[in-house]
Design a protein around this motif. Structure first.
Motif, PDB file in Angstrom:
ATOM      1  N   PRO A 203     -20.780  12.773  -3.980  1.00 22.25           N
ATOM      2  CA  PRO A 203     -22.143  12.794  -4.722  1.00 22.25           C
ATOM      3  C   PRO A 203     -22.508  14.172  -4.339  1.00 22.25           C
ATOM      4  N   PRO A 204     -23.163  14.904  -5.316  1.00 20.37           N
ATOM      5  CA  PRO A 204     -23.988  16.221  -4.909  1.00 20.37           C
ATOM      6  C   PRO A 204     -24.684  16.316  -3.704  1.00 20.37           C
ATOM      7  N   TRP A 205     -25.302  15.323  -3.288  1.00 18.88           N
ATOM      8  CA  TRP A 205     -26.169  15.413  -2.103  1.00 18.88           C
ATOM      9  C   TRP A 205     -25.744  15.450  -0.947  1.00 18.88           C
ATOM     10  N   LEU A 206     -24.324  14.803  -0.833  1.00 19.19           N
ATOM     11  CA  LEU A 206     -23.408  15.032   0.288  1.00 19.19           C
ATOM     12  C   LEU A 206     -22.583  16.117   0.525  1.00 19.19           C
ATOM     13  N   ALA A 207     -22.685  17.106  -0.499  1.00 17.25           N
ATOM     14  CA  ALA A 207     -21.682  18.200  -0.488  1.00 17.25           C
ATOM     15  C   ALA A 207     -21.732  19.141   0.700  1.00 17.25           C
ATOM     16  N   PRO A 208     -22.950  19.404   1.336  1.00 16.74           N
ATOM     17  CA  PRO A 208     -23.114  20.008   2.821  1.00 16.74           C
ATOM     18  C   PRO A 208     -22.403  19.664   3.688  1.00 16.74           C
ATOM     19  N   VAL A 209     -22.076  18.332   3.790  1.00 17.04           N
ATOM     20  CA  VAL A 209     -21.129  17.794   4.826  1.00 17.04           C
ATOM     21  C   VAL A 209     -19.649  17.249   4.330  1.00 17.04           C
ATOM     22  N   ASP A 210     -19.375  17.797   3.279  1.00 14.52           N
ATOM     23  CA  ASP A 210     -18.189  17.680   2.693  1.00 14.52           C
ATOM     24  C   ASP A 210     -16.944  18.214   3.719  1.00 14.52           C
ATOM     25  N   GLY A 211     -15.894  17.461   3.942  1.00 12.78           N
ATOM     26  CA  GLY A 211     -14.804  17.730   4.930  1.00 12.78           C
ATOM     27  C   GLY A 211     -15.019  17.693   6.145  1.00 12.78           C
ATOM     28  N   LEU A 212     -16.316  17.266   6.882  1.00  7.81           N
ATOM     29  CA  LEU A 212     -16.508  16.961   8.133  1.00  7.81           C
ATOM     30  C   LEU A 212     -16.436  15.361   8.426  1.00  7.81           C
ATOM     31  N   SER A 213     -15.250  15.067   9.204  1.00 10.59           N
ATOM     32  CA  SER A 213     -15.098  13.602   9.473  1.00 10.59           C
ATOM     33  C   SER A 213     -16.145  12.915  10.206  1.00 10.59           C
ATOM     34  N   VAL A 214     -16.326  11.657   9.768  1.00 13.86           N
ATOM     35  CA  VAL A 214     -17.289  10.830  10.240  1.00 13.86           C
ATOM     36  C   VAL A 214     -17.056  10.666  11.737  1.00 13.86           C
ATOM     37  N   ALA A 215     -15.940  10.686  12.341  1.00 16.85           N
ATOM     38  CA  ALA A 215     -15.799  10.473  13.674  1.00 16.85           C
ATOM     39  C   ALA A 215     -16.682  11.881  14.641  1.00 16.85           C
ATOM     40  N   GLN A 216     -16.493  12.901  13.948  1.00 11.29           N
ATOM     41  CA  GLN A 216     -17.168  14.288  14.520  1.00 11.29           C
ATOM     42  C   GLN A 216     -18.470  14.045  14.432  1.00 11.29           C
ATOM     43  N   ARG A 217     -18.902  13.580  13.039  1.00  9.04           N
ATOM     44  CA  ARG A 217     -20.661  13.474  13.128  1.00  9.04           C
ATOM     45  C   ARG A 217     -21.167  12.581  14.088  1.00  9.04           C
ATOM     46  N   GLU A 218     -20.431  11.353  14.450  1.00  9.82           N
ATOM     47  CA  GLU A 218     -20.838  10.314  15.155  1.00  9.82           C
ATOM     48  C   GLU A 218     -21.006  11.002  16.658  1.00  9.82           C
ATOM     49  N   THR A 219     -20.013  12.050  17.165  1.00 10.84           N
ATOM     50  CA  THR A 219     -20.066  12.369  18.358  1.00 10.84           C
ATOM     51  C   THR A 219     -21.506  13.464  18.514  1.00 10.84           C
ATOM     52  N   LEU A 220     -21.786  14.030  17.452  1.00 13.63           N
ATOM     53  CA  LEU A 220     -22.991  14.899  17.502  1.00 13.63           C
ATOM     54  C   LEU A 220     -24.347  14.151  17.551  1.00 13.63           C
TER      55      LEU A 220
ATOM     56  N   ALA B 258     -11.786  32.300  12.213  1.00 13.80           N
ATOM     57  CA  ALA B 258     -13.178  32.369  11.962  1.00 13.80           C
ATOM     58  C   ALA B 258     -13.887  31.389  12.889  1.00 13.80           C
ATOM     59  N   THR B 259     -13.084  30.475  13.204  1.00 13.45           N
ATOM     60  CA  THR B 259     -13.564  29.325  14.027  1.00 13.45           C
ATOM     61  C   THR B 259     -13.714  29.679  15.604  1.00 13.45           C
ATOM     62  N   GLY B 260     -13.044  30.671  15.810  1.00 14.75           N
ATOM     63  CA  GLY B 260     -13.183  31.398  17.213  1.00 14.75           C
ATOM     64  C   GLY B 260     -12.251  30.437  18.124  1.00 14.75           C
ATOM     65  N   VAL B 261     -11.353  29.518  17.563  1.00 17.75           N
ATOM     66  CA  VAL B 261     -10.293  28.765  18.499  1.00 17.75           C
ATOM     67  C   VAL B 261      -9.630  29.581  19.288  1.00 17.75           C
ATOM     68  N   PHE B 262      -8.971  30.526  18.828  1.00 20.05           N
ATOM     69  CA  PHE B 262      -7.947  31.350  19.478  1.00 20.05           C
ATOM     70  C   PHE B 262      -8.756  32.163  20.654  1.00 20.05           C
TER      71      PHE B 262
ATOM     72  N   VAL C 229      -9.927  20.746  13.469  1.00 26.57           N
ATOM     73  CA  VAL C 229     -10.683  21.683  14.588  1.00 26.57           C
ATOM     74  C   VAL C 229     -12.125  21.073  14.404  1.00 26.57           C
ATOM     75  N   ASN C 230     -12.840  20.590  15.360  1.00 28.05           N
ATOM     76  CA  ASN C 230     -13.981  20.184  15.164  1.00 28.05           C
ATOM     77  C   ASN C 230     -14.483  19.346  13.958  1.00 28.05           C
ATOM     78  N   GLY C 231     -13.714  18.435  13.661  1.00 24.57           N
ATOM     79  CA  GLY C 231     -13.805  17.720  12.702  1.00 24.57           C
ATOM     80  C   GLY C 231     -13.344  18.166  11.170  1.00 24.57           C
ATOM     81  N   ARG C 232     -12.848  19.339  10.933  1.00 24.67           N
ATOM     82  CA  ARG C 232     -12.695  19.867   9.791  1.00 24.67           C
ATOM     83  C   ARG C 232     -11.287  20.240   9.521  1.00 24.67           C
ATOM     84  N   LEU C 233     -10.749  19.936   8.451  1.00 22.27           N
ATOM     85  CA  LEU C 233      -9.048  20.256   8.420  1.00 22.27           C
ATOM     86  C   LEU C 233      -8.931  21.422   7.797  1.00 22.27           C
ATOM     87  N   TYR C 234      -7.987  22.241   8.505  1.00 26.53           N
ATOM     88  CA  TYR C 234      -7.447  23.785   7.946  1.00 26.53           C
ATOM     89  C   TYR C 234      -6.342  23.907   7.579  1.00 26.53           C
TER      90      TYR C 234
END
Length: 669
Positions: free
Chosen positions: A77-94, A543-547, A574-579
């Protein structure tokens, strides 16, 4: 046109406002109705609006250009576009408060619409679907807001029947946790044992019921046997005699379901055919159904049923190191039961494995242009237009026996494996396999100059060839003949797809990666991600700064998702997102080594490690060899001399030696 496709009417058509985007919901060839739904989000409240057209009006508008398709189908849905790609497990940790998890929130909403999902055919075939949904909302306890329940129901159906589309947009309101009243008494009609007797069937209890049914069902068991095993083994109950009656109790007074609750949940989750197969067996179920004729005769839409099967390439491939003849691999293809279009392809080194079937599901769910690019192929979107997962799949009995249907419950509708002694259960896909010409002469074999990856590219192009050049004249209905449709699987698929007769459900690409690809170990160093000795990187990951977080010579152990047949790309989380990472090529990288299989990469890594180990073992011997050679040449040891304390003397003899040295090398004072 698949479910959830975006439609726009630039000139306006009937009750479609000019320039307004609608989502294609349903087309039923039997009732000649087409349903479209629009979602209006004004930032404060989200509403759904349903309209109905006749099939004739809808198709006439499509052909006349009054209604246009505006891009591919939305997967969320368009109202969930800002959190698209962020796993639910990662959102739970926040989160700070965990009174109710996101999974419980979504399950609560799905529980409210689960009955409507089961009645989808009845609802969309009715004159006014909104009335049925509204009436259902009023029957729920607690009573649900009709507009909100309609929004949940249409959202779940339109966006791939994925329960996570029911996620509330909490990211827009600061992330505070909204509590919901808890009900402890059993809902529904009163029990003969008392109005408040029993326990409520919450999401946890329903999930245990389904898990128990899947685990304990068998053709040799009765319904009572299954109920007894669920109650005793899943819920820990005991049968005791009390007050002259024998009944189930829980030693710790924990909740457990009644027989009617178990029966209700099983009937809601599983179709009559699935329940019949569970208690009668596949052969007896088939005998009772009495289906006759072509498999396509019972299908209404493309992607309604997809059959999977594998075949082995007869040619011997060239090895990556010596070029000798090596055994080829297995190719798994998924074929649409109605059109005959090959909608997915997967590969397995050696025998037919579940990984090949999962790769085929990945290709089925993904955009085919993107999938071909993973192998270094460039194709057009019109050459292979299918995208999306079918909710009805048929697997071969061998790999299908190891398929975890519980983990696929979010997208899988009907899962079927071929029964024993039934060679024609997958006639559609078996008839589509490429075949070699047979002869009665002396056996021979073909030593191909292609390696594993090159042969995989050839098989992808073979799919395009079969879709465009196979004879599908037996699948042409009168309607298709009158419309002048070419007798090919691609033309038949496009005809039904353009009329909305496509049962495929969308799946986000990162979700398909997590769901279907194999996981292998990898390491993150300060310059790249190392995967079996190869370096991978992408601008997004940098860009994530992981290195930067990896210390010098430090290592972070992680896992990577990869295609077994081509390691041009890998994916890490990395941090709930797939690269998606690309292989780092240098100026010295040969073109033939870019696209290799995972097995060849593992062979390269093994050879590299073996060479390094041999080198490390040789270092002491090399040092000792040249030290002895020096002594033979000079008669002195490599570190010959004596260590003395203090500083070198600056007396007259030392000055004479220094003057002699200066004259020897010609250095003037």
């Amino acid at each position: 046109m698949m479910a959830g496709a975006r439609l726009i009417a630039p000139e306006g058509f009937y009750c479609l406002e000019k320039g307004k985007i609608y989502h294609f919901l349903h087309s039923n060839g039997g009732t000649n109705r087409v349903r479209l739904v629009n979602f209006c989000d004004d930032g404060r409240k989200i509403r759904s609006h349903l309209i109905t057209l006749t099939r004739f009006e809808f198709e006439e508008a499509l052909e006349a250009g009054f209604i246009l398709e505006d891009g591919p189908a939305d997967k969320i849905p368009p109202w969930l576009a800002p959190v698209d790609g962020l796993s639910v497990a990662q959102r739970e940790t926040l989160r700070i408060s965990t009174t109710e998890s996101y999974d419980q929130k979504v399950n609560r909403r799905f529980a409210a619409i689960s009955e409507l999902v089961l009645r989808l055919g009845e609802i969309l075939a009715s004159d006014n679907p909104d009335d049925i949904v509204n009436a259902h909302a009023k029957t729920l306890k607690p009573v649900q807001n009709t507009s909100r329940l309609r929004l949940w129901f249409y959202t779940y159906i339109v966006f791939g029947r994925n329960k996570w589309t029911l996620m509330p947009p909490l990211h827009r309101i600061g992330g505070w946790d909204r509590d919901d009243p808890s009900y402890v008494r059993r809902l529904g009609r009163p029990s003969p044992k008392g109005k408040y007797w029993g326990f409520r069937a919450d999401a946890e209890m329903k999930e245990k019921i389904i898990e128990g049914y899947v685990e304990f069902r068998a053709p040799n068991k009765t319904a009572n046997d299954i109920y007894n095993e669920i109650v005793t083994k899943k819920f820990g109950c005991n049968a005791v005699k009390r007050n002259g009656k024998i009944e189930f109790i829980h030693p710790d007074n924990e909740p457990f379901p009644t027989r009617s609750q178990i029966r209700t949940q099983i009937e809601r989750r599983f179709s009559p055919r699935q329940r019949s197969v569970a208690v009668r067996g596949a052969h007896k179920t088939r005998a009772n159904t009495g289906s006759q004729g072509s498999f396509a005769d019972r299908l209404l839409n493309v992607n309604q049923c997809v059959e999977f099967d594998g075949y082995y390439i007869s040619e011997k491939l060239s090895g990556i190191s010596e070029g000798s003849a090596v055994d080829s691999f297995c190719v798994v293809r998924g074929v649409c039961g109605l059109s005959g279009l090959v909608v997915g392809i997967g590969f397995a080194e050696g025998k037919e494995t579940m990984d090949a079937y999962k790769m085929c599901l990945l290709s089925m769910a993904a955009n085919k242009v993107k999938f071909a690019e993973l192998f270094g192929l460039t194709i057009g979107p019109d050459e292979w237009p299918s995208e999306g997962l079918s909710r009805g799949i048929v697997f071969d009995r061998g790999p299908g026996a190891n398929f975890d249907v519980e983990s696929a419950i979010n997208w899988l509708g009907i899962f079927e494996t071929t029964p024993v002694f039934s060679g024609q259960s997958k006639a559609t896909v078996e008839a589509s396999h490429p075949r070699d010409k047979k002869s009665l002469d002396q056996p021979t074999y073909v030593h191909s100059r292609l390696n594993f990856v090159q042969m995989a590219k050839r098989e992808i192009l073979q799919v395009l060839m079969d879709n465009r050049g196979s004879d599908a004249s037996g699948r042409l209905d009168d309607e298709l003949v009158f419309a002048g449709v070419m007798p090919t699987p691609l033309a038949i698929f496009n005809y039904w797809d353009q009329r909305g007769r496509n049962s495929a459900d969308s799946m986000q690409f990162h979700t398909a990666i997590r769901e279907f690809l194999a996981v292998r170990p990898a390491t993150i160093r300060n310059d790249a991600v190392y995967f079996y000795g190869r370096k991978y990187r992408s601008a997004e990951l940098v860009a994530t700064g992981v290195f930067d977080r990896v210390a010098k010579d430090g290592v972070i152990t992680t896992t990577a998702y990869t295609l077994t047949m081509c390691v041009r790309h890998i994916w890490i989380e990395v941090n709930g997102r797939l690269y998606e990472l690309d292989f780092i090529r240098s100026q010295r990288t040969l073109d033939g080594t870019v696209d290799i299989s995972l097995r060849d990469l593992q062979l390269y890594d093994q050879m590299r490690r073996k060479g390094n180990a041999a080198f490390y073992d040789e270092i002491p011997a090399v040092q000792e060899f040249f030290k002895k050679r020096f002594k033979q040449e000079t008669g002195e040891d490599w570190h010959g001399g004596a260590r003395k304390t203090g500083r070198p003397a600056k007396n007259a003899s030392a000055q004479r030696d220094e003057a002699d040295y200066d004259r020897f090398i010609g250095r003037a004072k």
